[in-house]
Design a protein around this motif. Sequence first.
Motif, PDB file in Angstrom:
ATOM      1  N   THR A 247      47.671  39.561  18.911  1.00 38.77           N
ATOM      2  CA  THR A 247      48.750  39.929  18.002  1.00 38.77           C
ATOM      3  C   THR A 247      50.090  39.870  18.734  1.00 38.77           C
ATOM      4  N   PHE A 248      51.041  39.165  18.136  1.00 44.23           N
ATOM      5  CA  PHE A 248      52.375  39.044  18.729  1.00 44.23           C
ATOM      6  C   PHE A 248      53.306  40.076  18.102  1.00 44.23           C
ATOM      7  N   SER A 249      53.734  41.039  18.900  1.00 42.04           N
ATOM      8  CA  SER A 249      54.678  42.057  18.433  1.00 42.04           C
ATOM      9  C   SER A 249      55.799  42.176  19.460  1.00 42.04           C
ATOM     10  N   ILE A 250      56.965  42.615  18.997  1.00 40.58           N
ATOM     11  CA  ILE A 250      58.128  42.715  19.883  1.00 40.58           C
ATOM     12  C   ILE A 250      58.722  44.119  19.825  1.00 40.58           C
ATOM     13  N   PRO A 251      59.391  44.540  20.897  1.00 40.28           N
ATOM     14  CA  PRO A 251      60.027  45.875  20.919  1.00 40.28           C
ATOM     15  C   PRO A 251      61.266  45.908  20.030  1.00 40.28           C
ATOM     16  N   ASN A 252      61.743  47.122  19.765  1.00 41.39           N
ATOM     17  CA  ASN A 252      62.903  47.286  18.882  1.00 41.39           C
ATOM     18  C   ASN A 252      64.147  47.775  19.617  1.00 41.39           C
ATOM     19  N   GLU A 253      64.186  47.538  20.936  1.00 41.67           N
ATOM     20  CA  GLU A 253      65.358  47.951  21.712  1.00 41.67           C
ATOM     21  C   GLU A 253      65.460  47.099  22.977  1.00 41.67           C
ATOM     22  N   ASP A 254      66.652  47.172  23.605  1.00 45.53           N
ATOM     23  CA  ASP A 254      66.915  46.453  24.862  1.00 45.53           C
ATOM     24  C   ASP A 254      66.568  44.956  24.729  1.00 45.53           C
ATOM     25  N   ILE A 255      67.289  44.302  23.839  1.00 45.94           N
ATOM     26  CA  ILE A 255      67.023  42.899  23.523  1.00 45.94           C
ATOM     27  C   ILE A 255      68.199  42.041  23.975  1.00 45.94           C
ATOM     28  N   VAL A 256      67.929  40.957  24.696  1.00 44.72           N
ATOM     29  CA  VAL A 256      68.955  40.023  25.150  1.00 44.72           C
ATOM     30  C   VAL A 256      68.660  38.648  24.559  1.00 44.72           C
ATOM     31  N   ILE A 257      69.677  38.045  23.937  1.00 48.13           N
ATOM     32  CA  ILE A 257      69.547  36.706  23.357  1.00 48.13           C
ATOM     33  C   ILE A 257      70.417  35.742  24.153  1.00 48.13           C
ATOM     34  N   CYS A 258      69.822  34.708  24.705  1.00 53.37           N
ATOM     35  CA  CYS A 258      70.557  33.708  25.476  1.00 53.37           C
ATOM     36  C   CYS A 258      70.840  32.502  24.582  1.00 53.37           C
ATOM     37  N   GLY A 259      72.077  32.390  24.133  1.00 57.91           N
ATOM     38  CA  GLY A 259      72.464  31.308  23.240  1.00 57.91           C
ATOM     39  C   GLY A 259      72.762  31.814  21.847  1.00 57.91           C
ATOM     40  N   TYR A 260      73.988  31.536  21.366  1.00 55.32           N
ATOM     41  CA  TYR A 260      74.401  31.989  20.039  1.00 55.32           C
ATOM     42  C   TYR A 260      74.712  30.777  19.154  1.00 55.32           C
ATOM     43  N   GLY A 261      73.777  29.833  19.143  1.00 49.99           N
ATOM     44  CA  GLY A 261      73.913  28.694  18.231  1.00 49.99           C
ATOM     45  C   GLY A 261      73.331  29.053  16.880  1.00 49.99           C
ATOM     46  N   ARG A 262      72.804  28.054  16.188  1.00 47.57           N
ATOM     47  CA  ARG A 262      72.264  28.317  14.852  1.00 47.57           C
ATOM     48  C   ARG A 262      71.073  29.265  14.909  1.00 47.57           C
ATOM     49  N   LEU A 263      70.146  29.033  15.863  1.00 40.69           N
ATOM     50  CA  LEU A 263      68.991  29.911  15.973  1.00 40.69           C
ATOM     51  C   LEU A 263      69.394  31.291  16.472  1.00 40.69           C
ATOM     52  N   GLY A 264      70.207  31.343  17.525  1.00 41.55           N
ATOM     53  CA  GLY A 264      70.609  32.627  18.096  1.00 41.55           C
ATOM     54  C   GLY A 264      71.338  33.508  17.097  1.00 41.55           C
ATOM     55  N   SER A 265      72.196  32.899  16.266  1.00 41.26           N
ATOM     56  CA  SER A 265      72.943  33.693  15.291  1.00 41.26           C
ATOM     57  C   SER A 265      72.023  34.260  14.215  1.00 41.26           C
ATOM     58  N   TYR A 266      71.033  33.478  13.785  1.00 44.79           N
ATOM     59  CA  TYR A 266      70.074  33.983  12.796  1.00 44.79           C
ATOM     60  C   TYR A 266      69.284  35.163  13.366  1.00 44.79           C
ATOM     61  N   ILE A 267      68.856  35.020  14.620  1.00 48.78           N
ATOM     62  CA  ILE A 267      68.063  36.090  15.240  1.00 48.78           C
ATOM     63  C   ILE A 267      68.917  37.351  15.434  1.00 48.78           C
ATOM     64  N   TYR A 268      70.160  37.177  15.880  1.00 47.28           N
ATOM     65  CA  TYR A 268      71.061  38.316  16.068  1.00 47.28           C
ATOM     66  C   TYR A 268      71.261  39.051  14.748  1.00 47.28           C
ATOM     67  N   ASP A 269      71.526  38.309  13.677  1.00 46.36           N
ATOM     68  CA  ASP A 269      71.744  38.931  12.365  1.00 46.36           C
ATOM     69  C   ASP A 269      70.486  39.631  11.872  1.00 46.36           C
ATOM     70  N   MET A 270      69.308  39.061  12.140  1.00 41.30           N
ATOM     71  CA  MET A 270      68.062  39.695  11.719  1.00 41.30           C
ATOM     72  C   MET A 270      67.901  41.060  12.379  1.00 41.30           C
ATOM     73  N   PHE A 271      68.141  41.110  13.700  1.00 39.54           N
ATOM     74  CA  PHE A 271      68.045  42.404  14.392  1.00 39.54           C
ATOM     75  C   PHE A 271      69.087  43.384  13.851  1.00 39.54           C
ATOM     76  N   LEU A 272      70.280  42.896  13.608  1.00 39.23           N
ATOM     77  CA  LEU A 272      71.355  43.753  13.102  1.00 39.23           C
ATOM     78  C   LEU A 272      70.987  44.323  11.734  1.00 39.23           C
ATOM     79  N   ASN A 273      70.387  43.507  10.878  1.00 36.38           N
ATOM     80  CA  ASN A 273      69.968  43.978   9.551  1.00 36.38           C
ATOM     81  C   ASN A 273      68.857  45.011   9.631  1.00 36.38           C
ATOM     82  N   ASN A 274      68.154  45.044  10.757  1.00 37.02           N
ATOM     83  CA  ASN A 274      67.092  46.031  10.956  1.00 37.02           C
ATOM     84  C   ASN A 274      67.568  47.204  11.820  1.00 37.02           C
ATOM     85  N   GLY A 275      68.902  47.319  11.985  1.00 35.93           N
ATOM     86  CA  GLY A 275      69.473  48.451  12.719  1.00 35.93           C
ATOM     87  C   GLY A 275      69.368  48.344  14.222  1.00 35.93           C
ATOM     88  N   ILE A 276      69.204  47.124  14.743  1.00 33.04           N
ATOM     89  CA  ILE A 276      69.065  46.922  16.186  1.00 33.04           C
ATOM     90  C   ILE A 276      70.231  46.067  16.672  1.00 33.04           C
TER      91      ILE A 276
END
Length: 548
Positions: free
Chosen positions: A270-299
């Motif tokens: 099972t693939f699960s991820i933590p809900n804190e201390d997250i670093v994203i390397c790259g803010y292109g199309r994929l990075g921006s979607y992932i950043y917004d997803m975490f932000l929408n979940n309060g992270i």
Amino acid sequence: MRLPFVVILITYTIAMIGLILIPGQDLDGNVYHMSIFDAFYFVTYTATTIGFGEFPYPFTYHQKIWVSMSIYTSVLGWFYGIGALVTLFQDKLFLSEIAIASFQRSVKNIKEDFVIVLGYNETTSEIIKRMLAAKVRVVVIEKDQLRADYLRLEGYVPPVPILIQDAHNPKALEDAGIKSPSCKGVISLFKSEVLNLRITLASKLLNPHVQIVVKSTTDEETLNLLQAGANIVDNPFLIISYQLQMALKAPSILKLENWLYQSDTLESKTFSIPNEDIVICGYGRLGSYIYDMFLNNGILATVIEIDKAKVNSALYQGKENIIHGNADDQVYLDKANIQDAKLIIIATDDDTTNLSILSTVKKLNSNALIVARENDITDFSIFSHAKIDHLYLPEQILIHKTTNALSNPLSDKLIRCMVNKDEQWGQSLLANLMRSISVNPITFELNITEKDSYEIFKYLKKEDSYLTVGMLKGSRRDREQKNNIIPLLIQREEEEILLPEDDFQVLTKDKILFACDENAREDLESIANNAFEFNYIMTGKEKGLFFL
């Protein structure tokens, strides 16, 4: 080709007329005239320089003079005709027309359902293999001759007709059979939004009922394509962000999705991820979607981006924790507190950069969960040997999504329904599937139509007929024994019923998705279409041969 044949015809005609009119002499010295057939036969073997002698009698001098002149003219006529034909068969336009005619015949001979794939590359070649495995024929349009040759070398079975034309040309789409009732979809996964939009508009004009599958990478592109009539718009970056959200909130749902895509089994880790201390390397199309997803979940994740314009744009939108710098540089990784990170997502659009960042962050934090992006599909992947916790290939996402949507439409609907479910629901279904069937069940779609389920459809058309989902579970060997079957979804017009109970009544035009084993699938197919098997399941009695 008309003129060379006219020249040969004229030389033959003149030679034959002379032989018919000029009097000859038989063996007894009597005058005779050649028949039309004799003249044609003689000119045929002399004009082609074969020569069998004088026929039917030795020639007079007058005949010999005429034959001598005829030989020169007819041989020259043949040389001209052959030369013209050789030149013609070297003409690219002529050869192109022959190829198009052959392609059109191949498409007309396809009697099964088929899809049109636009462009041939690593991604679409995998889609072709999956579609053929699902017993859906494929027709390809590709403008590059070299790529077309690569497709032919693959030796797909059944054969895949290919047309060498621009995919956005409406005539090419028409030649590929888009107007055929057997054409079920058009797949356009080009990088150009304009090209995908143009193809969508042209396809819908030619056939309003055909399914259009296109690629998108931004919300604006997606909206434009949907408004143009596209049925399925695949945004791999959005899909990846959704999958990460499932790994965050309901990892069991993600495992079920991977099983439906046939990329994993139910017993996979099972693939699960933590809900804190997250670093994203790259803010292109994929990075921006992932950043917004975490932000929408309060992270609030921390982002490192080397492009100053992208950083300024994010800051202008009120985004926080956006660091301008090279994610491969330890200075900027330290600013992002990489040593304390629990999840590191490497999301740039360059594989070399991603590998370099991966090497650096592993040295600084060997305990973090690492998710990386690979951009190129190749037979040998360095990423797969880099001990990454989870790897995303946008093109692989497209392959899964596209083939599933076209070859297993109910499975695709089930995935969309599961997105809204919680972890407890996912765990319950996982446990039920593994307990009742196996760790890797197969899926089977049963359409209650006259074409796909003749016996069931015929029975349900009768008055007072009654059939439930549970009745379809019976074994054709012993109806009291139940097969390993779990109904996952029933689509009834616009309504979708998730995990129907055994007492749920089946109606005509229902579409049912089952999870089962191979034996159960064979039973379902037989019961749906075999009068004897269906009668046994319904009554428990063997149907007589003459009682139909």
